[in-house]
Design a protein around this motif. Sequence first.
Motif, PDB file in Angstrom:
ATOM      1  N   GLY A 199       0.817  -1.210   0.000  1.00 35.57           N
ATOM      2  CA  GLY A 199       0.000   0.000   0.000  1.00 35.57           C
ATOM      3  C   GLY A 199       0.847   1.256   0.000  1.00 35.57           C
ATOM      4  N   TRP A 200       1.952   1.244   0.748  1.00 36.60           N
ATOM      5  CA  TRP A 200       2.836   2.406   0.797  1.00 36.60           C
ATOM      6  C   TRP A 200       3.459   2.679  -0.566  1.00 36.60           C
ATOM      7  CZ3 TRP A 200       3.701   6.496   3.635  1.00 36.60           C
ATOM      8  CH2 TRP A 200       4.863   7.229   3.449  1.00 36.60           C
ATOM      9  N   GLU A 201       3.930   1.622  -1.213  1.00 38.96           N
ATOM     10  CA  GLU A 201       4.550   1.785  -2.536  1.00 38.96           C
ATOM     11  C   GLU A 201       3.534   2.280  -3.554  1.00 38.96           C
ATOM     12  OE1 GLU A 201       6.265  -2.040  -3.230  1.00 38.96           O
ATOM     13  OE2 GLU A 201       8.106  -1.578  -2.097  1.00 38.96           O
ATOM     14  N   TRP A 202       2.285   1.820  -3.443  1.00 40.12           N
ATOM     15  CA  TRP A 202       1.232   2.294  -4.349  1.00 40.12           C
ATOM     16  C   TRP A 202       0.970   3.785  -4.129  1.00 40.12           C
ATOM     17  CZ3 TRP A 202      -3.486   4.441  -2.974  1.00 40.12           C
ATOM     18  CH2 TRP A 202      -4.392   4.658  -4.006  1.00 40.12           C
ATOM     19  N   ALA A 203       0.854   4.196  -2.855  1.00 42.92           N
ATOM     20  CA  ALA A 203       0.593   5.609  -2.543  1.00 42.92           C
ATOM     21  C   ALA A 203       1.744   6.496  -3.001  1.00 42.92           C
ATOM     22  CB  ALA A 203       0.363   5.768  -1.033  1.00 42.92           C
ATOM     23  N   GLU A 204       2.960   6.005  -2.869  1.00 44.39           N
ATOM     24  CA  GLU A 204       4.123   6.773  -3.316  1.00 44.39           C
ATOM     25  C   GLU A 204       4.130   6.915  -4.835  1.00 44.39           C
ATOM     26  OE1 GLU A 204       7.803   5.067  -2.072  1.00 44.39           O
ATOM     27  OE2 GLU A 204       9.038   6.570  -3.083  1.00 44.39           O
ATOM     28  N   LYS A 205       3.812   5.817  -5.536  1.00 42.38           N
ATOM     29  CA  LYS A 205       3.774   5.831  -7.006  1.00 42.38           C
ATOM     30  C   LYS A 205       2.704   6.789  -7.518  1.00 42.38           C
ATOM     31  CE  LYS A 205       3.323   2.744 -10.998  1.00 42.38           C
ATOM     32  NZ  LYS A 205       3.107   1.332 -11.424  1.00 42.38           N
ATOM     33  N   LYS A 206       1.569   6.833  -6.827  1.00 46.66           N
ATOM     34  CA  LYS A 206       0.464   7.712  -7.214  1.00 46.66           C
ATOM     35  C   LYS A 206       0.731   9.173  -6.866  1.00 46.66           C
ATOM     36  CE  LYS A 206      -2.933   5.100  -8.869  1.00 46.66           C
ATOM     37  NZ  LYS A 206      -3.623   5.377 -10.159  1.00 46.66           N
ATOM     38  N   GLY A 207       1.733   9.409  -6.036  1.00 47.05           N
ATOM     39  CA  GLY A 207       2.041  10.777  -5.635  1.00 47.05           C
ATOM     40  C   GLY A 207       1.294  11.234  -4.409  1.00 47.05           C
ATOM     41  N   TYR A 208       0.585  10.298  -3.731  1.00 50.07           N
ATOM     42  CA  TYR A 208      -0.148  10.669  -2.524  1.00 50.07           C
ATOM     43  C   TYR A 208       0.790  10.794  -1.327  1.00 50.07           C
ATOM     44  CZ  TYR A 208      -4.059   9.038  -5.407  1.00 50.07           C
ATOM     45  OH  TYR A 208      -4.959   8.853  -6.425  1.00 50.07           O
TER      46      TYR A 208
END
Length: 247
Positions: A210-219
Amino acid sequence: MVKIALDAGHGLYTPGKRSPADEREWTFNNKVLLACQERLKDYEDVQVVRLDDPTGKTDVPLSTRTRTANSSRADVLVSIHHNANTAKWGNWGGVETFVYPRASTASRQLATNINPRIVQAMGLRDRGVKTANLAMLRDSNMPAILTEGGFMDSTTDIIALRDNDKMKAQGEAIADGLASHFGLKLKKGKDVAAVPNKQTNIPSPSHKTGWEWAEKKGYMNGERPKEGLTREQFASVMMKVVSDLEK
């Protein structure tokens, strides 16, 4: 000069005030108080008045503690404690801070300032600011709070309570919260920056995806995954999420 009354709750031999492994609450409280007192030395124009017995051998009566705080004309009182539920190991836990039911605005503001700092320092659940008719809060003439920095009979919290670095961080968090409340200035060469932690930028395994997804999305910016989110940071994240949904 700001005069701060600090109190490590109870004493070494107070009945019942211990973990299921016979670790004394006063010992936990004292570690936090000493770290708080030491941290306050980094600030200008502050004086500490200690209300409990520094050796822990005597459980100073509550009336004596509040009388000492009142007679010294302290500007604030902080009574440091650690919680217990059933005195048997369980999965409850968290940090909470108490004020008197008819507490002053200053007491409530101080509790609201310090409680989340302790939560972050200990890495435990936030149980919030609560009210209780406690002698240390009721009989003091100045703004007063009573902190509960975790549960001694919690299988999760006790790990943090046994971590001297976390207990030191809790004391420093209380000190920095007091400094923020009173607008104290740091002495030259001192800093409030958090102690570097090599694990700071490594997310927990259960949250890594989840952290890597949020980082990739720019959140998220990829930094300090274990730190709390302020309201303004939350607002910025929500703005980005809603913006993406509207595309």
